[in-house]
Design a protein around this motif. Structure first.
Motif, mmCIF file in Angstrom:
data_model
loop_
_atom_site.group_PDB
_atom_site.id
_atom_site.type_symbol
_atom_site.label_atom_id
_atom_site.label_comp_id
_atom_site.label_asym_id
_atom_site.label_seq_id
_atom_site.Cartn_x
_atom_site.Cartn_y
_atom_site.Cartn_z
ATOM 1 N N VAL A 283 -22.001 -24.529 44.167
ATOM 2 C CA VAL A 283 -22.787 -25.711 44.550
ATOM 3 C C VAL A 283 -22.210 -26.970 43.913
ATOM 4 O O VAL A 283 -22.348 -28.072 44.472
ATOM 5 C CB VAL A 283 -24.291 -25.546 44.225
ATOM 6 C CG1 VAL A 283 -24.897 -24.406 45.021
ATOM 7 C CG2 VAL A 283 -24.543 -25.368 42.732
ATOM 8 N N GLN A 290 -25.257 -28.397 47.671
ATOM 9 C CA GLN A 290 -26.163 -28.536 46.534
ATOM 10 C C GLN A 290 -27.339 -29.446 46.874
ATOM 11 O O GLN A 290 -28.490 -29.141 46.539
ATOM 12 C CB GLN A 290 -25.413 -29.082 45.314
ATOM 13 C CG GLN A 290 -26.300 -29.194 44.088
ATOM 14 C CD GLN A 290 -25.554 -29.629 42.833
ATOM 15 O OE1 GLN A 290 -26.163 -29.937 41.808
ATOM 16 N NE2 GLN A 290 -24.235 -29.651 42.881
ATOM 17 N N ARG A 294 -31.204 -28.496 46.874
ATOM 18 C CA ARG A 294 -32.144 -29.212 45.996
ATOM 19 C C ARG A 294 -33.331 -29.732 46.797
ATOM 20 O O ARG A 294 -34.488 -29.663 46.339
ATOM 21 C CB ARG A 294 -31.430 -30.362 45.284
ATOM 22 C CG ARG A 294 -32.362 -31.165 44.358
ATOM 23 C CD ARG A 294 -31.624 -32.228 43.576
ATOM 24 N NE ARG A 294 -30.653 -31.594 42.704
ATOM 25 C CZ ARG A 294 -29.337 -31.600 42.889
ATOM 26 N NH1 ARG A 294 -28.826 -32.251 43.922
ATOM 27 N NH2 ARG A 294 -28.544 -30.989 42.054
ATOM 28 N N LEU A 419 -31.841 -25.955 40.343
ATOM 29 C CA LEU A 419 -31.388 -26.982 41.283
ATOM 30 C C LEU A 419 -32.453 -28.053 41.506
ATOM 31 O O LEU A 419 -32.127 -29.209 41.809
ATOM 32 C CB LEU A 419 -31.011 -26.330 42.615
ATOM 33 C CG LEU A 419 -29.718 -25.512 42.611
ATOM 34 C CD1 LEU A 419 -29.516 -24.825 43.948
ATOM 35 C CD2 LEU A 419 -28.513 -26.390 42.278
ATOM 36 N N ARG A 423 -28.542 -31.771 38.391
ATOM 37 C CA ARG A 423 -27.385 -31.918 39.273
ATOM 38 C C ARG A 423 -26.169 -31.363 38.535
ATOM 39 O O ARG A 423 -25.928 -31.692 37.367
ATOM 40 C CB ARG A 423 -27.165 -33.379 39.641
ATOM 41 C CG ARG A 423 -25.918 -33.606 40.513
ATOM 42 C CD ARG A 423 -25.834 -35.023 41.027
ATOM 43 N NE ARG A 423 -26.856 -35.267 42.053
ATOM 44 C CZ ARG A 423 -27.963 -35.976 41.869
ATOM 45 N NH1 ARG A 423 -28.210 -36.522 40.674
ATOM 46 N NH2 ARG A 423 -28.841 -36.134 42.832
#
Length: 453
Positions: A283, A290, A294, A419, A423
């Protein structure tokens, strides 16, 4: 792609030699990375056969894998080499037992992993995910997420395996397991040359000494729990103590309980930690994936950690984990020994042939997968579209991993929680190196920049 465009960047992969290695060259390479024995042809052909001391067949063909792992599984037991590497640590528990001894243990243990027991144990996963987030938040910036995931996964398996009054100290278990896999887990030239087992393998002698403290601690945990009322909720050890073979009524001895508890500790934490570590690498490699993950996690969780009730509502997180295990299967090669003559496609199999099942090559087969070295969680949007025997992170057939649902639930809970809060950014020049020593580890760690969102 036009001529002036650079080739699309891919996640890290094991370097594959253009030509098969010579014998001693292959042995040296295998001792550093078992996947080094895979030739380029293994990624384009269904079966690759040869002869290095013994006849062998590398099998990347789904119908042939179905025969080896399911239809004729009794004719293809675990290889002597695999047994020799793991038996000092795991004894004769479910992972290594064969024949009738395996069958009765499997029958006895299956109810232990029933959904009701899994649900009762999942709060531990949520607590471990929350604790991991606290540790990460306390040291923002560059972190080795592999070490963090090892700690998180071990906290889960230790908590669900044993009650607090018999828990094995994490430091004792983690140090012993890690050092054992680094020593005894490497291929031995003596095994390959079929030197009799009574001839000592130096690294295996060292490995047995390393694991002895953990074996003693596990024996003490078993002794302390036998004859006592189960805890509430009961940990895996208590469930195993109360388990019996529905056909014979047989229960496990203290030694059998020890061997299976060690199997859960060793296999149950490292494989999950590896999947989570490689998922975090991926990710970070693809920020768009990612961000989508998220968004899903925050929509479901907000600021709270994930729980068992959330797993069904996090399908994209699950897709990421499945694609992670395609690219980096924790158990990247299995080996079996043919006990009877057989025929796989156009290949004659003789009794005594070594059957290598390189899931790493199967999962990256140019015949079975589009863009096999690319990272694309969308390929698992419809799991039914994937050939059952083209994707084998948990094995298949009668010996499919008993803890599969447990592992997936834990991984979804931990990854979604992380997540939603952080970050993860790749660090240039710090890519992990995929190296297989029993399991597919990220050599050098998974170093990422971590910041809260």
């Amino acid at each position: 792609m036009t001529l002036d465009q650079p080739p699309e960047r891919k996640p890290v992969a094991v370097p594959v030699p253009e030509r098969p290695r010579r014998f001693l060259e292959a042995v040296r390479a295998m001792q550093g990375n078992a996947l080094a024995l895979l030739p380029k042809i293994a990624f384009t052909q269904p079966i690759v056969s040869g002869h290095v001391v013994r006849r062998f067949h590398m099998v990347m063909d789904p119908p042939s894998l179905k025969r080896i792992l399911k239809d004729a599984a009794a004719d293809y037991p675990k290889s002597e080499e695999a047994q020799a590497m793991l038996r000092p640590a795991l004894g004769n528990g479910l992972f290594l037992a064969e024949g009738a001894h395996w069958r009765w243990q499997r029958r006895a243990a299956m109810p232990v992993f029933a959904p009701r027991n899994l649900t009762a144990l999942t709060p531990v996963m949520t607590e471990a995910a929350e604790a991991s987030c606290r540790r990460i938040a306390a040291r923002p910036g560059r972190q080795d997420m592999y070490q963090e995931m090892l700690q998180t996964a071990f906290e889960v398996i230790a908590a669900v395996s044993m009650s607090e009054d018999t828990a094995i100290p994490r430091e004792v278990a983690h140090r012993a397991i890690d050092r054992y896999l680094e020593t005894a887990g490497k291929a031995s030239l003596l095994d390959i040359l079929k030197v009799p087992a009574f001839v000592p393998r130096p690294k295996r002698v060292v490995g047995k000494a390393i694991i002895s403290d953990l074996i003693r601690a596990t024996d003490a945990a078993v002794e302390a729990r036998m004859g006592r009322e189960p805890a509430d909720p009961p940990p895996l050890l208590d469930l195993l103590i109360g388990a019996s073979d529905p056909e014979t009524g047989r229960t496990m001895t203290a030694e059998e309980l020890r061997d299976n508890l060690l199997t859960f500790l060793v296999a149950g934490h490292e494989t999950t930690a590896l999947t989570l570590s490689w998922a975090l690498y991926l990710v970070a490699f693809d920020p768009a994936v990612q961000e989508r993950a998220r968004t899903e996690a925050r929509a479901v969780l907000g600021d709270r950690p994930a729980g068992a009730e959330d797993v069904a509502n996090l399908p994209y997180i699950r897709q990421i984990l499945l694609e992670t295990m395609r690219l980096y299967p924790p158990v990247a090669i299995l080996s079996r020994t043919a006990m009877k003559p057989d025929q796989l496609r156009d290949r004659e199999v003789r009794a005594g042939d070594v059957m290598l099942l390189p899931f790493y090559a199967l999962h990256r087969s140019e015949v079975l997968w589009d863009d096999p070295n690319g990272f694309d969680p969308n390929r698992f949007a419809d799991p039914k579209a994937i050939d059952r025997y083209a994707f084998l992170p948990f094995g298949a057939g009668p010996r499919v991993c008993l803890g599969m649902d447990f592992a997936m639930q834990e991984a979804v809970i931990v990854l979604a929680t992380m997540l939603a809060r952080f970050r993860f950014t790749a660090i240039p020049g710090r890519d992990p190196e995929p190296v297989m020593i029993l399991s597919l580890r990220p050599k050098g760690g998974v170093w990422l920049d971590v910041e809260p969102v």
